[in-house]
Write a protein that holds these residues in place. Sequence first.
Motif, PDB file in Angstrom:
ATOM      1  N   LEU A  12      37.254  44.148  39.769  1.00 37.10           N
ATOM      2  CA  LEU A  12      37.209  43.673  41.143  1.00 37.10           C
ATOM      3  C   LEU A  12      38.489  42.912  41.486  1.00 37.10           C
ATOM      4  N   MET A  13      38.985  42.132  40.552  1.00 36.86           N
ATOM      5  CA  MET A  13      40.247  41.426  40.784  1.00 36.86           C
ATOM      6  C   MET A  13      41.405  42.405  40.942  1.00 36.86           C
ATOM      7  N   ASP A  14      41.354  43.542  40.232  1.00 34.83           N
ATOM      8  CA  ASP A  14      42.391  44.566  40.427  1.00 34.83           C
ATOM      9  C   ASP A  14      42.419  45.019  41.888  1.00 34.83           C
ATOM     10  N   LEU A  16      41.349  43.302  44.538  1.00 37.94           N
ATOM     11  CA  LEU A  16      41.817  42.208  45.388  1.00 37.94           C
ATOM     12  C   LEU A  16      43.333  42.040  45.278  1.00 37.94           C
ATOM     13  N   ASN A  17      43.852  42.179  44.089  1.00 34.41           N
ATOM     14  CA  ASN A  17      45.304  42.080  43.909  1.00 34.41           C
ATOM     15  C   ASN A  17      46.026  43.208  44.646  1.00 34.41           C
ATOM     16  N   ALA A  18      45.432  44.414  44.602  1.00 35.93           N
ATOM     17  CA  ALA A  18      46.039  45.549  45.298  1.00 35.93           C
ATOM     18  C   ALA A  18      46.046  45.343  46.801  1.00 35.93           C
ATOM     19  N   MET A  19      45.051  44.601  47.313  1.00 34.43           N
ATOM     20  CA  MET A  19      44.949  44.327  48.748  1.00 34.43           C
ATOM     21  C   MET A  19      45.666  43.038  49.134  1.00 34.43           C
ATOM     22  N   HIS A  20      46.312  42.387  48.140  1.00 30.09           N
ATOM     23  CA  HIS A  20      47.063  41.146  48.357  1.00 30.09           C
ATOM     24  C   HIS A  20      46.165  40.009  48.832  1.00 30.09           C
ATOM     25  N   PHE A  21      44.936  39.976  48.308  1.00 28.14           N
ATOM     26  CA  PHE A  21      44.049  38.848  48.557  1.00 28.14           C
ATOM     27  C   PHE A  21      44.383  37.764  47.542  1.00 28.14           C
ATOM     28  N   GLU A  22      44.809  36.604  48.031  1.00 28.29           N
ATOM     29  CA  GLU A  22      45.183  35.520  47.129  1.00 28.29           C
ATOM     30  C   GLU A  22      44.361  34.262  47.380  1.00 28.29           C
ATOM     31  N   ASN A  23      44.471  33.692  48.571  1.00 27.19           N
ATOM     32  CA  ASN A  23      43.798  32.431  48.865  1.00 27.19           C
ATOM     33  C   ASN A  23      42.525  32.664  49.675  1.00 27.19           C
ATOM     34  N   ALA A  24      41.459  32.003  49.289  1.00 27.65           N
ATOM     35  CA  ALA A  24      40.182  32.128  49.973  1.00 27.65           C
ATOM     36  C   ALA A  24      40.188  31.330  51.279  1.00 27.65           C
ATOM     37  N   THR A  25      39.476  31.841  52.274  1.00 29.23           N
ATOM     38  CA  THR A  25      39.283  31.092  53.517  1.00 29.23           C
ATOM     39  C   THR A  25      38.184  30.049  53.293  1.00 29.23           C
ATOM     40  N   PRO A  26      38.025  29.092  54.211  1.00 26.47           N
ATOM     41  CA  PRO A  26      36.986  28.076  54.022  1.00 26.47           C
ATOM     42  C   PRO A  26      35.576  28.641  53.839  1.00 26.47           C
ATOM     43  N   VAL A  27      35.204  29.646  54.615  1.00 24.63           N
ATOM     44  CA  VAL A  27      33.850  30.192  54.459  1.00 24.63           C
ATOM     45  C   VAL A  27      33.704  30.893  53.116  1.00 24.63           C
ATOM     46  N   GLN A  28      34.761  31.538  52.631  1.00 27.56           N
ATOM     47  CA  GLN A  28      34.710  32.170  51.313  1.00 27.56           C
ATOM     48  C   GLN A  28      34.626  31.117  50.216  1.00 27.56           C
ATOM     49  N   GLU A  29      35.396  30.067  50.361  1.00 29.22           N
ATOM     50  CA  GLU A  29      35.413  29.009  49.351  1.00 29.22           C
ATOM     51  C   GLU A  29      34.042  28.346  49.224  1.00 29.22           C
ATOM     52  N   GLN A  30      33.340  28.193  50.329  1.00 25.37           N
ATOM     53  CA  GLN A  30      32.039  27.536  50.292  1.00 25.37           C
ATOM     54  C   GLN A  30      30.898  28.497  49.970  1.00 25.37           C
ATOM     55  N   ALA A  31      30.972  29.729  50.490  1.00 29.39           N
ATOM     56  CA  ALA A  31      29.838  30.645  50.358  1.00 29.39           C
ATOM     57  C   ALA A  31      29.797  31.364  49.015  1.00 29.39           C
ATOM     58  N   ILE A  32      30.939  31.779  48.498  1.00 30.72           N
ATOM     59  CA  ILE A  32      30.942  32.608  47.290  1.00 30.72           C
ATOM     60  C   ILE A  32      30.277  31.914  46.103  1.00 30.72           C
ATOM     61  N   PHE A  93      37.577  46.895  48.643  1.00 33.21           N
ATOM     62  CA  PHE A  93      37.067  46.016  47.587  1.00 33.21           C
ATOM     63  C   PHE A  93      36.577  46.810  46.386  1.00 33.21           C
ATOM     64  N   GLY A  94      36.040  48.001  46.635  1.00 35.21           N
ATOM     65  CA  GLY A  94      35.511  48.807  45.539  1.00 35.21           C
ATOM     66  C   GLY A  94      36.474  49.830  45.005  1.00 35.21           C
ATOM     67  N   TYR A  95      37.751  49.635  45.261  1.00 30.18           N
ATOM     68  CA  TYR A  95      38.732  50.675  44.938  1.00 30.18           C
ATOM     69  C   TYR A  95      38.800  50.977  43.442  1.00 30.18           C
ATOM     70  N   PHE A  96      38.678  49.958  42.608  1.00 30.12           N
ATOM     71  CA  PHE A  96      38.787  50.166  41.169  1.00 30.12           C
ATOM     72  C   PHE A  96      37.450  49.981  40.445  1.00 30.12           C
ATOM     73  N   VAL A  97      36.348  49.907  41.194  1.00 34.54           N
ATOM     74  CA  VAL A  97      35.057  49.663  40.564  1.00 34.54           C
ATOM     75  C   VAL A  97      34.066  50.759  40.937  1.00 34.54           C
ATOM     76  N   ASP A  98      33.043  50.891  40.104  1.00 34.67           N
ATOM     77  CA  ASP A  98      32.037  51.927  40.308  1.00 34.67           C
ATOM     78  C   ASP A  98      30.888  51.359  41.145  1.00 34.67           C
ATOM     79  N   VAL A  99      31.196  51.009  42.383  1.00 34.83           N
ATOM     80  CA  VAL A  99      30.193  50.498  43.320  1.00 34.83           C
ATOM     81  C   VAL A  99      30.334  51.302  44.613  1.00 34.83           C
TER      82      VAL A  99
END
Length: 446
Positions: A12-14, A16-32, A93-99
């Motif tokens: 999953l991190m692969d 996110l890295n491919a999509m250049h996701f680095e820093n979480a937004t406030p809702v992501q930081e609290q909800a995840i 998000f599912g680019y490298f995973v079997d979901v």
Amino acid sequence: MQFSDFGFDDELMDSLNAMHFENATPVQEQAIPVIMKGSDLIACAQTGTGKTAAYLLPVIDSIIRHPYEGIDTIVLVPTRELSIQIDQQMEGFGYFVDVSSTAIYGGNDSREWDRQRTSIEEGADIIIATPGRMLQHIAMGYVDFSSVKHLILDEADRMLDMGFYDDIMKVVELLPKEGRQTLMFSATMPPKIRQLAKAILQNPQEINIAISKPAEGIHQMAYCVYDTQKNALVRQLVSQRKDGSIIIFSGRKQSVKELYSYLRSAHFNVGVIHSDLEQKDREEVLLKFRNRDINILVATDIIARGIDIEKIDAVINYDVPRDAEDYVHRIGRTARAQTTGEAFTLINEKDMYNFARIESLIEKDVEKCALPADLGEGPAYNPKGHRGERGNRGNGGGDNHRRHRGGRGHRPKGQGNNAQGNAANSNGANAEKTQQRMHRRGDRHK
């Protein structure tokens, strides 16, 4: 927080890295973290805050770590446009995973219905559905919800506004009551949302993020106009931004049609979206707008919520939204992801009281601009003198479902990073990928 801090699965991190996701937004930081602990959640967060990733990422991580045959997650959404967009985010998000995921919505032909049925029967991991269309499939007798572990309601307030309460409860009654995690996301938190939360959530955690406030990067302006001045003013505004990407909203379908014809006759590069269009035509217009083949889009509130199109330079409200929260959603199409943008609102005499309510909600006096001299004088801004709210203008209803996207399987690394962009063109290959995924999943469970 960075996404690497959440402890997601490496594959999953692969993605996110491919999509250049680095820093979480406030809702992501609290909800995840709450979701990863298994708690029910009610989150108040408007569109554009990153809430889709806030619930998809921990759910994908859970599916990777605890694979099980059958449907794992149901995401209920108010519109077909939003179901497609969420499914496209799943593509990345599912680019490298079997979901796998599939979008379930109406307004399509028998071939698309059959694709939806196939994905449901074969157990796509995540189903993103409008409530009405989901119930149509349930009525056919082939839907098995016994394996569902996650129920997510996205834009719950919008679904209730559209009259989906009974449909939502019918779906909920068919889901497992034990061992199910329920997540509710809403831009506002009126009493009816509290009532729904009490009915379907168990001891939920609650978070509130940036409720009903426009992004700081939006320069908000308004013009007081007579209705006869609106078209000429819009023409001047778009002429001054010839190369900009502009959305023009109206709450009345007839106004959308007339303004589209007016701008087209003036040789502007314009498209239109309203409920009278066939679904395939709406999708074609949205794709052209995303690809900048057209730079002006005239639309009803069909696309005011949930549609994520990058780099919208300006939003023009041809009329004032009846609900103050809808103003925030409309102008929230611009200045996304910490960019800047412009928002113009055309206020006639009847709209002045409603606009004052909007200013009260956002706690800001919006700049009132003088009309161009050649348009003459407009009405003076006097909201106290016009207290009568406009009746039901109608946004062309019936825009509650969209077409299917077939399930997806594992992609090898190195096939490119433009996963989300490729999603819009991937529908034809999805049926074959669904079959391939099912064979792999059979191997996974041996």
